[in-house]
Design an enzyme around this catalytic site. Structure first.
Site, short mmCIF file in Angstrom:
data_model
loop_
_atom_site.label_atom_id
_atom_site.label_comp_id
_atom_site.label_asym_id
_atom_site.label_seq_id
_atom_site.Cartn_x
_atom_site.Cartn_y
_atom_site.Cartn_z
N ASP A 8 43.28 32.19 51.08
CA ASP A 8 43.20 30.97 51.89
C ASP A 8 44.59 30.33 51.95
O ASP A 8 45.59 30.92 51.50
CB ASP A 8 42.10 30.02 51.38
CG ASP A 8 42.43 29.33 50.07
OD1 ASP A 8 43.52 29.58 49.50
OD2 ASP A 8 41.61 28.51 49.61
N CYS A 65 42.87 32.38 46.04
CA CYS A 65 42.71 31.01 46.52
C CYS A 65 43.34 30.11 45.46
O CYS A 65 44.15 30.58 44.65
CB CYS A 65 41.25 30.67 46.83
SG CYS A 65 40.13 30.57 45.42
N THR A 67 42.09 28.55 42.76
CA THR A 67 41.67 28.91 41.40
C THR A 67 41.21 30.36 41.29
O THR A 67 41.04 30.86 40.17
CB THR A 67 40.48 28.04 40.97
OG1 THR A 67 39.42 28.24 41.92
CG2 THR A 67 40.85 26.56 40.94
N HIS A 98 34.64 48.63 32.29
CA HIS A 98 33.24 48.40 31.94
C HIS A 98 32.37 47.99 33.13
O HIS A 98 31.20 48.34 33.18
CB HIS A 98 33.12 47.30 30.87
CG HIS A 98 33.63 47.73 29.53
ND1 HIS A 98 33.39 47.01 28.38
CD2 HIS A 98 34.38 48.80 29.15
CE1 HIS A 98 33.95 47.62 27.34
NE2 HIS A 98 34.57 48.71 27.79
N HIS A 133 28.11 52.17 30.48
CA HIS A 133 28.41 51.08 31.41
C HIS A 133 27.77 51.31 32.78
O HIS A 133 27.51 50.36 33.51
CB HIS A 133 29.92 50.91 31.56
CG HIS A 133 30.61 50.69 30.25
ND1 HIS A 133 30.39 49.56 29.50
CD2 HIS A 133 31.47 51.47 29.55
CE1 HIS A 133 31.11 49.64 28.38
NE2 HIS A 133 31.77 50.79 28.38
C1 RB5 Z 1 41.19 24.76 48.56
O1 RB5 Z 1 41.55 23.42 48.46
C2 RB5 Z 1 40.58 25.21 47.24
O2 RB5 Z 1 39.34 24.62 47.05
C3 RB5 Z 1 40.47 26.72 47.18
O3 RB5 Z 1 41.72 27.29 47.33
C4 RB5 Z 1 39.90 27.30 45.91
O4 RB5 Z 1 40.58 26.83 44.79
C5 RB5 Z 1 38.44 27.25 45.75
O5 RB5 Z 1 37.86 27.75 44.79
#
Ligand code: RB5
Length: 145
Positions: A8, A65, A67, A98, A133
């Site tokens: 993203d 993204c 996180t 695994h 596994h």
């Molecule tokens: C975008 O602001 C953010 O929510 C996205 O990049 C991500 O971290 C979502 O899990």
């Protein structure tokens, strides 16, 4: 191998670093975007990369993204996808050995480029061990039916 990659708007700086790294390792890369800072929705990129993997157009996928959480949750909704979000290489390696993961996700707000490359390398170098596994991976597949 042929790798699908997508991110993203939060992942646009890390993605080209990983693309270049993959190419240096001798892999080919199909990039599904996004490439601009304009705000987008990560499920769209999770879907594009996941489809490339489940149709075998690409061998494996990488998603980025902020996180790695949202984009991996979305990818795991696609039948046949086993996506892992990793911030360290040990889990990345074991997720292949695994769990036979076929998508690696990480967060550009969580890890830096060098750690992301290390995680990517460990993940790519590892191989599914099968054996005991396999039954568990089959059980995961059953949950999707
Ligand atoms: C975008 O602001 C953010 O929510 C996205 O990049 C991500 O971290 C979502 O899990």
């Amino acid at each position: 191998m042929k790798l699908a990659i997508g991110c993203d708007h939060v992942g646009i700086e890390l993605k080209p670093v990983i693309v270049e790294f993959l190419e240096e390792l001798g892999h080919s890369v199909q990039d599904f975007g996004t490439d601009s800072a304009a705000r987008v929705d990560y499920p769209d990129y999770a879907q594009a990369v996941s489809q490339a993997v489940v149709t075998k157009n690409c061998d494996l996928g990488i998603l980025i993204c902020g996180t790695g959480v949202g984009i991996s949750i979305a990818a795991n909704k696609v039948k046949g996808i086993r996506a892992v979000v990793c911030s360290e290489p040990y889990s990345a390696k074991l997720s292949r050995e695994h769990n036979n993961t076929n998508i690696l996700a990480f967060g550009s707000r969580v890890i830096g480029p060098e750690l992301a490359k290390m995680i990517t390398k460990e993940w790519l170098d590892a191989e599914f061990q099968g054996g005991r596994h396999q039954k568990r991976v089959d059980q995961i597949s059953q949950l999707q039916n």
